[in-house]
Design a protein around this motif. Structure first.
Motif, PDB file in Angstrom:
ATOM      1  N   ARG A 122     -12.443  27.352  46.298  1.00 36.68           N
ATOM      2  CA  ARG A 122     -13.575  26.977  47.147  1.00 36.68           C
ATOM      3  C   ARG A 122     -14.342  28.219  47.609  1.00 36.68           C
ATOM      4  O   ARG A 122     -15.574  28.243  47.597  1.00 36.68           O
ATOM      5  CB  ARG A 122     -13.092  26.191  48.364  1.00 36.68           C
ATOM      6  CG  ARG A 122     -14.214  25.816  49.321  1.00 36.68           C
ATOM      7  CD  ARG A 122     -13.713  25.105  50.560  1.00 36.68           C
ATOM      8  NE  ARG A 122     -13.418  23.704  50.295  1.00 36.68           N
ATOM      9  CZ  ARG A 122     -12.229  23.141  50.386  1.00 36.68           C
ATOM     10  NH1 ARG A 122     -11.197  23.878  50.741  1.00 36.68           N
ATOM     11  NH2 ARG A 122     -12.059  21.860  50.140  1.00 36.68           N
TER      12      ARG A 122
ATOM     13  N   PHE B  46     -14.958  17.852  56.596  1.00 35.59           N
ATOM     14  CA  PHE B  46     -15.615  18.756  55.650  1.00 35.59           C
ATOM     15  C   PHE B  46     -16.072  17.988  54.416  1.00 35.59           C
ATOM     16  O   PHE B  46     -17.190  18.178  53.921  1.00 35.59           O
ATOM     17  CB  PHE B  46     -14.642  19.866  55.242  1.00 35.59           C
ATOM     18  CG  PHE B  46     -15.256  20.909  54.342  1.00 35.59           C
ATOM     19  CD1 PHE B  46     -15.834  22.049  54.869  1.00 35.59           C
ATOM     20  CD2 PHE B  46     -15.258  20.747  52.956  1.00 35.59           C
ATOM     21  CE1 PHE B  46     -16.406  23.008  54.042  1.00 35.59           C
ATOM     22  CE2 PHE B  46     -15.825  21.693  52.127  1.00 35.59           C
ATOM     23  CZ  PHE B  46     -16.393  22.831  52.672  1.00 35.59           C
TER      24      PHE B  46
ATOM     25  N   ASP C 264     -10.200  18.271  57.147  1.00 39.83           N
ATOM     26  CA  ASP C 264     -10.502  18.178  55.715  1.00 39.83           C
ATOM     27  C   ASP C 264     -11.456  17.026  55.433  1.00 39.83           C
ATOM     28  O   ASP C 264     -12.403  17.168  54.650  1.00 39.83           O
ATOM     29  CB  ASP C 264      -9.209  17.968  54.915  1.00 39.83           C
ATOM     30  CG  ASP C 264      -8.279  19.165  54.998  1.00 39.83           C
ATOM     31  OD1 ASP C 264      -8.776  20.289  55.189  1.00 39.83           O
ATOM     32  OD2 ASP C 264      -7.062  18.976  54.862  1.00 39.83           O
TER      33      ASP C 264
ATOM     34  N   LYS D  81     -13.400  27.448  54.010  1.00 38.91           N
ATOM     35  CA  LYS D  81     -14.305  26.374  54.414  1.00 38.91           C
ATOM     36  C   LYS D  81     -15.478  26.909  55.235  1.00 38.91           C
ATOM     37  O   LYS D  81     -16.593  26.382  55.146  1.00 38.91           O
ATOM     38  CB  LYS D  81     -13.546  25.305  55.188  1.00 38.91           C
ATOM     39  CG  LYS D  81     -12.650  24.463  54.292  1.00 38.91           C
ATOM     40  CD  LYS D  81     -11.966  23.359  55.052  1.00 38.91           C
ATOM     41  CE  LYS D  81     -11.087  22.534  54.104  1.00 38.91           C
ATOM     42  NZ  LYS D  81     -10.285  21.534  54.805  1.00 38.91           N
TER      43      LYS D  81
END
Length: 300
Positions: free
Chosen positions: A144, A59, A56, A93
């Motif tokens: 997202r 990213f 995380d 992601k």
């Protein structure tokens, strides 16, 4: 304070160092000091790359570069992210990383590379959706993922609209008819894509999509209204032709007004105002005289 602790006592206490670096990133982001936020985030990742939240953090370093508008760093970082985690990265992601690289390439005026990333983002999302449907399930679309897909579809629609606006109505009649149909076809294609963007209900892209739909119809209306007239035509016939064009232009312009109104309604409802809503407001005031007297005051 947290940064001083991390800098002066990197080996004193792992838990305290982890907390210090996390808090530093949060504070720097809140202050929009993205350079320092990126430094702190990178420092955290170097020290705690084996932690569960390391992916995380890695990213989010790319997101910090995005906030800095450091587009070259965005493309480099998310390419590294995808190479490092591959399919181990969550679906949203992976889709987001490709979409963010697409936006970055777009802002560097590298449209071909941008579109390739948008295509990849949508391919990954579509494949996941198909797999979920085949197992009798609905794909869980995270905010997202929705943001990423909406951005990709919006920019694909932009390409179609740019192509449409380059089409000029010219005589003779055969060429005029063919080009008018080409503009209408391209508007239909772009509008369909922008409607898909709006379905994801991400404020930034939803508002932008309806603004672009309005601009497309406004462009077509202006083109019809200002279309060239045949030189050798009786005055009465010329007058009738001009009236017909004006009527058609008005019909198309009403579609532009409708799109601009939707754009502003969504902006007001979600309290999300940007360049696209500003443009819609300006154009609507010019096209619809009633709007000047009924528009609401924007909340400050």
């Amino acid at each position: 304070y947290f940064e001083l602790y991390a800098a002066n006592h990197p080996k004193h206490n792992a838990k305290l160092l982890e907390k210090a670096l996390k808090q530093s990133v949060i504070y720097r982001m809140a202050l929009q000091e993205y350079d320092k936020a990126a430094t702190d985030a990178v420092n955290y990742y170097k020290n705690f790359s084996n932690r569960a939240d390391a992916q995380d953090v890695f990213f989010d370093i790319g997101v910090i570069y995005e906030n800095q508008k450091n587009w070259k760093a965005v493309t480099k970082h998310f390419k590294k992210y995808l190479k490092s985690y591959k399919t181990a990265a969550p679906l949203d992601k992976r889709v987001s990383a490709h979409s963010k690289m697409g936006v970055a390439w777009w802002n560097m005026n590298k449209k071909k590379k941008a579109l390739a990333e948008f295509d990849t983002a949508l391919e990954i999302f579509t494949a996941a959706k198909k797999t979920a449907n085949e197992t009798g399930k609905d794909l869980e679309v995270t905010p997202r993922a929705a943001e990423a897909v909406a951005a990709a579809k919006f920019h694909q629609g932009e390409v179609v609209l740019a192509k449409m606006m380059k089409v000029k109505l010219q005589l003779p009649q055969k060429k005029f008819t063919a080009r008018l149909q080409e503009k209408i076809t391209l508007i239909g294609e772009a509008t369909e894509r922008m409607q898909e963007v709006a379905q994801f209900e991400r404020p930034q892209w939803e508002i932008a999509a309806f603004n672009r739909i309005g601009q497309a119809y406004q462009n077509l209306a202006d083109a019809i209204e200002n279309a060239p007239m045949p030189k050798r035509m009786p005055e009465e016939a010329l007058y009738m032709l001009r009236e017909d064009f004006n009527r058609k232009a008005t019909e198309v312009r009403n579609k532009a007004i409708e799109a601009y109104r939707i754009c502003l309604d969504r902006a007001k409802k979600k309290q999300w105002f940007n360049d696209f809503s500003d443009n819609a407001e300006k154009n609507l005031a010019a096209l619809d005289m009633k709007y000047k007297f009924t528009r609401e005051v924007r909340p400050q």
